[in-house]
Design an enzyme around this catalytic site. Structure first.
Site, PDB file in Angstrom:
ATOM      1  N   CYS A  45       0.888  -1.348   0.064  1.00 32.98           N
ATOM      2  CA  CYS A  45      -0.069   0.017   0.062  1.00 32.98           C
ATOM      3  C   CYS A  45       0.950   1.365  -0.048  1.00 32.98           C
ATOM      4  O   CYS A  45       0.276   2.448  -0.056  1.00 32.98           O
ATOM      5  CB  CYS A  45      -0.919  -0.026   1.172  1.00 32.98           C
ATOM      6  SG  CYS A  45      -2.031  -1.456   1.366  1.00 32.98           S
ATOM      7  N   LYS A  92      -9.674   7.906   3.459  1.00 28.47           N
ATOM      8  CA  LYS A  92      -9.657   6.458   3.190  1.00 28.47           C
ATOM      9  C   LYS A  92     -11.484   6.247   3.832  1.00 28.47           C
ATOM     10  O   LYS A  92     -12.084   5.292   3.471  1.00 28.47           O
ATOM     11  CB  LYS A  92      -9.081   5.488   4.023  1.00 28.47           C
ATOM     12  CG  LYS A  92      -7.789   5.340   3.233  1.00 28.47           C
ATOM     13  CD  LYS A  92      -6.892   4.310   3.758  1.00 28.47           C
ATOM     14  CE  LYS A  92      -5.893   3.837   3.137  1.00 28.47           C
ATOM     15  NZ  LYS A  92      -4.468   5.238   3.235  1.00 28.47           N
ATOM     16  N   PHE A 146       1.795  -3.613   4.067  1.00 28.25           N
ATOM     17  CA  PHE A 146       2.022  -4.731   4.537  1.00 28.25           C
ATOM     18  C   PHE A 146       3.488  -5.239   4.203  1.00 28.25           C
ATOM     19  O   PHE A 146       4.100  -4.813   3.057  1.00 28.25           O
ATOM     20  CB  PHE A 146       1.321  -6.161   3.764  1.00 28.25           C
ATOM     21  CG  PHE A 146      -0.127  -6.086   4.249  1.00 28.25           C
ATOM     22  CD1 PHE A 146      -0.590  -5.347   5.359  1.00 28.25           C
ATOM     23  CD2 PHE A 146      -1.203  -6.690   3.751  1.00 28.25           C
ATOM     24  CE1 PHE A 146      -1.832  -5.370   5.683  1.00 28.25           C
ATOM     25  CE2 PHE A 146      -2.239  -7.013   4.065  1.00 28.25           C
ATOM     26  CZ  PHE A 146      -2.798  -6.150   5.336  1.00 28.25           C
TER      27      PHE A 146
END
Length: 417
Positions: free
Chosen positions: A165, A337, A403
Site C-alpha cells: 500500500c 480513506k 504490508f
C-alpha cells in the site's frame, strides 16, 4: 551538488468518489462515501459484500475495443488518470525533451483480475493450457508505466515501485529524487489498483483485514472510531506531474505545490501488523521532516494512512503525538480513506492529491463515519471528524504504509517564489 526544486504541475484522478480531479474534490469536501455493494461479481457467499468501486466508468469511452481487451483495469485506470494529469499540466508533447521525461508508477498487486480469470479458465477447462497471449502483459505491474510511456513517447526512467500500500508514495519519492538530482525535467508519477475481484476480496477476507459491516456499507470505513472493524477495499488511480521548478517556470506552467521532502522506513516487525508503538511510523515522519529541512511545528495538516483497522489507526496516532508533541493538537489530521476506501497501491497517490487540494482550497476534508470515541486515542487530537474544516494549509503531510512494514511519507508546501 545543489538539489533542484520540484513542483507539481498536473493532477489526474479516477476514484470511487469522482472520475476526475474536479469530481474527486467535490466528493472529498462534501464527505461523500464511495462504498456500496459489489457489482463486479456475485459476492453473496463472501464475508464482505461491499467495496469502493469506480462508478460509471466505460473503458470504451477511452479506448477502442481491441485496446481495452489488452489492458487490465488497473492499467486502464493508470492511462486515464495520467492523461488527465498530462493535459492539466499543459505539456507540449511536440517540443518537450522526451529523453528527460520519465514515468515512475506504483502498484501493489497489478493485474490480479487478469491472473484470476486466466487461472479459473484453465482450471475449468480440459487441462489443455490455452492461455490468452496477453495474459502476462496484462498482469505484470510494470505494464502501467510502460503503456503510459509508449502512448506519449516518454523515454526517461520507466518502472513500477511495489511496496504494497506504500507503492505510489514510494513512486513519488523516487520521482522527486530523480528530478532533484537533475536526471529528469518531468516525471509522471502516481499509482493504480483494481483489486475488487473474487481473489482480492476473498484473500483479504481470509486474513480478517476487511470490514464486514454488510448491513451498512456506506459507513463501514470509519477510521479512528471505536467500532471500526477493518478496511474497505477501493480501486482507482491518481497521477501527478512532478517537474523541475525552473523548467516549469520557463514554460509558464501553473504550479499546485512544491514537493519538499520524502521519507521512508521499515517497521521490521510483522508481515501485516504495524508495530503497536508506531516506531517505524514515527521514524518515517522524522525522516521526511529532516529531508524537507523543516521543523515539525510548520506542518498544518496530515492525511494519515488511517485505514480503519483496530491496530493501525492507534499506532499511527501515537506516532504523530510523539513526533509533533504539543503541536500535534494544532494539526488537522484526517483520513480520506473514510470516503474512498483503501486503494492499496494507489492510496498514496490519491491521498497526496487530497493534501495538495487541501492547500489549494485551504480546506481539510473530513474523516467521515465517526460516531464512537476510542478511549485508546488521544482526545485532544483534531481528527477533522465528519465535517470539512477551513484553515490555512501551507504545509501538508501524506502518510502511506504497506504490508511488510513499508512506510513512506511525503511533504508538500505552497510554492514560495
Amino acid at each position: 551538488m545543489e538539489l533542484k526544486r520540484v513542483v507539481v504541475t498536473g493532477l489526474g484522478a479516477l476514484t470511487p468518489i469522482g472520475n476526475n480531479i474536479s469530481e474527486y474534490w467535490d466528493g472529498l469536501k462534501n464527505g461523500r462515501s464511495g462504498c456500496a455493494p459489489i457489482t463486479y461479481f456475485d459476492a453473496e457467499k463472501f464475508k464482505t459484500r461491499f467495496a469502493c468501486e469506480i462508478k460509471n466508468f466505460d473503458p470504451l469511452q477511452h479506448f477502442d475495443r481491441k485496446e481495452a481487451r489488452k489492458l487490465d483495469r488497473f492499467a486502464q485506470y493508470a492511462l486515464v488518470s495520467s492523461d488527465e494529469a498530462i493535459k492539466d499540466a499543459g505539456i507540449d508533447l511536440d517540443t518537450v525533451d522526451k529523453f528527460r521525461v520519465g514515468v515512475i508508477w506504483g502498484a501493489g498487486i497489478g493485474g490480479i483480475e487478469t491472473f484470476q480469470n486466466e487461472v479459473k479458465n484453465f482450471a475449468e477447462g480440459d487441462g489443455t493450457p490455452r492461455f490468452n497471449p496477453f495474459f502476462i502483459p496484462k498482469m505484470i505491474a510494470d505494464i502501467a508505466p510502460g503503456n503510459i510511456s509508449i502512448k506519449h513517447g516518454f523515454m526517461g526512467p520507466n518502472y513500477t515501485t511495489v511496496s504494497a500500500c506504500a507503492s505510489s508514495a514510494n513512486a513519488m519519492i523516487d520521482a522527486l529524487n530523480y528530478i532533484r538530482l537533475n536526471h529528469c525535467d518531468i516525471i509522471v508519477t502516481g499509482g493504480s489498483e483494481a483489486a475488487v475481484t473474487q481473489a482480492g476480496v476473498g484473500g483479504f477476507n481470509a486474513m480478517h483485514a476487511l470490514s464486514t459491516r454488510n448491513e451498512s456499507p456506506e459507513t463501514a470505513s470509519r477510521p479512528f472510531d471505536a467500532t471500526r472493524d477493518g478496511f474497505v477495499l477501493g480501486e482507482g488511480a491518481g497521477a501527478l506531474i512532478l517537474e523541475e521548478y525552473e523548467h516549469a517556470k520557463a514554460r509558464g506552467a501553473k504550479i499546485y505545490a512544491e514537493v519538499i521532502g520524502g521519507g521512508m522506513s521499515s517497521d521490521a516487525y510483522h508481515m501485516t501488523a504495524p508495530h503497536p508503538d508506531g516506531i517505524g511510523v514515527e521514524r518515517v515522519m522524522h525522516n521526511c521532516l529532516r529531508d524537507a529541512g523543516i521543523d515539525a511545528s510548520e506542518v498544518d495538516a496530515i492525511n494519515t494512512h488511517g485505514t480503519s483497522t483496530p491496530l493501525g489507526d492507534v499506532a499511527e496516532l501515537k506516532a504523530i503525538s510523539k513526533v509533533f508533541g504539543a503541536h500535534a493538537n494544532d494539526i488537522n489530521i484526517n483520513s480520506t480513506k473514510s470516503m474512498t476506501g483503501h486503494l492499496l497501491g494507489a492510496a498514496g497517490a490519491i491521498e497526496a492529491i487530497a493534501s495538495i487540494l487541501s492547500m489549494q482550497h485551504n480546506l481539510v476534508p473530513p474523516t467521515i463515519n465517526h460516531t464512537t470515541v476510542d478511549e485508546n486515542i488521544d482526545p485532544s487530537l483534531n481528527l477533522t471528524l465528519n465535517k470539512a474544516q477551513e484553515r490555512e494549509v501551507n504545509i501538508a503531510m501524506s502518510n502511506t504504509f504497506g504490508f511488510g512494514g513499508h512506510n513512506a511519507c511525503v511533504l508538500f508546501r505552497k510554492l514560495i517564489e
